[in-house]
Design an enzyme around this catalytic site. Structure first.
Site, PDB file in Angstrom:
ATOM      1  N   GLU A 266       0.858  -1.194   0.000  1.00 36.05           N
ATOM      2  CA  GLU A 266       0.000   0.000   0.000  1.00 36.05           C
ATOM      3  C   GLU A 266       0.883   1.229   0.000  1.00 36.05           C
ATOM      4  O   GLU A 266       1.871   1.274   0.756  1.00 36.05           O
ATOM      5  CB  GLU A 266      -0.834   0.115   1.296  1.00 36.05           C
ATOM      6  N   GLU A 320     -13.653   5.516  -0.085  1.00 31.78           N
ATOM      7  CA  GLU A 320     -14.498   4.564   0.649  1.00 31.78           C
ATOM      8  C   GLU A 320     -15.218   5.291   1.776  1.00 31.78           C
ATOM      9  O   GLU A 320     -14.620   5.627   2.797  1.00 31.78           O
ATOM     10  CB  GLU A 320     -13.632   3.412   1.191  1.00 31.78           C
ATOM     11  N   LYS A 323     -15.244   4.275   5.799  1.00 29.69           N
ATOM     12  CA  LYS A 323     -14.046   4.092   6.615  1.00 29.69           C
ATOM     13  C   LYS A 323     -14.076   5.043   7.800  1.00 29.69           C
ATOM     14  O   LYS A 323     -14.374   6.226   7.647  1.00 29.69           O
ATOM     15  CB  LYS A 323     -12.784   4.349   5.780  1.00 29.69           C
ATOM     16  N   GLU A 329      -9.060   9.446   5.647  1.00 32.59           N
ATOM     17  CA  GLU A 329      -9.270   8.005   5.499  1.00 32.59           C
ATOM     18  C   GLU A 329     -10.287   7.662   4.417  1.00 32.59           C
ATOM     19  O   GLU A 329     -10.208   6.611   3.800  1.00 32.59           O
ATOM     20  CB  GLU A 329      -9.735   7.393   6.835  1.00 32.59           C
TER      21      GLU A 329
END
Ligand code: NAG
Ligand code: NAG
Ligand code: NAG
Length: 381
Positions: A266, A320, A323, A329
């Site tokens: 990542e 997303e 999250k 985030e």
């Protein structure tokens, strides 16, 4: 007449797509397909999106059968994941074998699954019980793969936080946290034995966010800068990610191994953040990911490993929305859930409903469309 024309035009666009005549090279460029959201496109639409972008390496955090099914007979290579909640069970050979038989084998070989990550950032909390399950779980899953005859196509690894390093500066002095040595030493021996890569989640963004007045933004964003010279090796680093990768190589070497490849499971940069999250802008995110993509396409290695091209999975495919945590985030995605890009990093898409990013490519498309328009008139008019 008009509808026939539309059909011709769509057929032609599909032809363009399957021919891949106008796509980019993305060898080495992988992407994390996280799904902590309630508004993402269906896996089959995501398969089309990735095909149109010529992205052929995807990392999942689970083994979502809907995703693996949607990508069957595609050329996409998958890393699938067994979350931390599975570690204890995976130390049991029967349960490990059952899991492989139920979640992996039904998809082989039509979906190209080449790797399983066991646990994510297991050393990043204080759960020593969980830490002690990691290696046995990896060994048990590996032996299940061997027994089922698929260990040659599917490898076993785990993804770690960069925080498992106690020291990362200069890169040649990289060392693991001393308190983790009892876990990491045998883990490295196992990687070496089965020839599997060591995966690190590395975010120069955090270093910048924590210290924006001290850390050069150009250095973390791969922009032109003087860089940093490692006094022990005289190697010059023009970006922090490469320094982090080489620090991990040094830490592994300090434990006696020079035979394990380091890959980035990542990395990324948020396009939006809270007031106290310095640098979280779409401009910076576009620079970070765009510059990184370029270096991947050039097959660059790090200063200490110039002949080993960096191997990177960017975080993440989509923003997303579910999250938890600070605003950043939920804003690491290259794409919004409607599949439009959050910013342009030089990846082009040729699906009609997706966004184009460079004028020249649009011209190619327009010329073809014109040809089809004329053909449609000749044939149907
Ligand atoms: C798509 O990417 C692959 C590597 O992942 C590369 O070999 C191929 O040439 C690319 N296709 C085009 C049309 O750029
Ligand atoms: C672990 O195994 C137990 C007993 O078979 C089962 O009840 C539990 O759901 C399993 N845990 C996970 C995360 O699959
Ligand atoms: C782990 O424990 C140390 C002290 O023992 C503490 O400083 C640290 O914040 C803890 N980390 C987590 C993730 O709980």
């Amino acid at each position: 007449m008009a509808s026939r024309f539309v059909i011709f035009r769509l057929l032609f666009l599909l032809l363009c797509l399957s021919d891949s005549i106008v796509q980019i090279h993305s060898d080495g460029f992988g992407i994390n397909y996280g799904q902590i959201a309630n508004n993402l496109p269906s896996p089959s639409r995501v398969a089309l999106l990735l095909q149109s972008l010529n992205i052929t390496r995807v990392k999942l955090y689970d083994a979502d059968p809907n995703v693996l099914l949607a990508f069957s007979n595609s050329n996409v290579d998958f890393i699938i994941g067994l979350g931390n909640e599975y570690l204890q069970n995976m130390t049991d050979p029967i349960k490990a074998r059952n899991w492989i038989q139920q979640h992996l084998q039904p998809h082989l070989p039509q979906t190209k699954i080449t790797c399983i990550t066991i646990g994510n950032e297991v050393f990043n909390n204080n759960d020593t019980q969980l830490m002690s399950y990691l290696l046995p779980a990896m060994q048990t899953v590996y032996h299940a793969l061997v027994n089922l005859g698929v260990d040659k196509q599917v490898t076993v690894t785990s993804a770690h936080s960069f925080n498992i390093l106690a020291n990362s500066y200069p890169p040649s002095s990289g060392t693991f946290r001393h308190d983790l040595a009892e876990y990491i030493q045998p883990l490295l021996d196992f990687h070496s034995q089965i020839n599997s890569p060591f995966l690190i989640n590395a975010y120069p963004y955090f270093a910048y966010k924590n210290n924006p007045s001290q850390v050069s933004v150009d250095y973390v964003l791969f922009q032109p800068n003087q860089g940093m010279t490692d006094p022990n090796t005289n190697l010059n680093y023009d970006n922090m990610l490469y320094a982090q990768i080489d620090a991990v190589y040094s830490a592994i070497k300090a434990m006696g191994h020079t035979d394990i490849e380091v890959r980035i499971s990542e990395t990324g940069w948020p396009s939006k953040g809270d007031a106290d999250e310095a640098g979280a802008t779409s401009e910076n995110a576009g620079l970070y990911n765009g510059n990184l993509l370029q270096r991947i396409q050039e097959k660059q290695g790090t200063p200490a490993k110039p002949s080993v091209p960096i191997d990177v999975y960017v975080f993440a495919l989509f923003n997303e929305d579910l999250k938890p945590g600070p605003t950043s985030e939920r804003n690491y995605g290259l794409f919004y859930p409607d599949a439009t890009p959050v910013y342009n990093i030089g990846l082009q898409s040729y699906l009609p409903e997706l966004t184009y990013s460079t004028a020249s490519k649009i011209n190619v498309l327009s010329v073809f469309s014109l040809v089809i328009y004329v053909m449609a008139h000749l044939m149907c008019g």
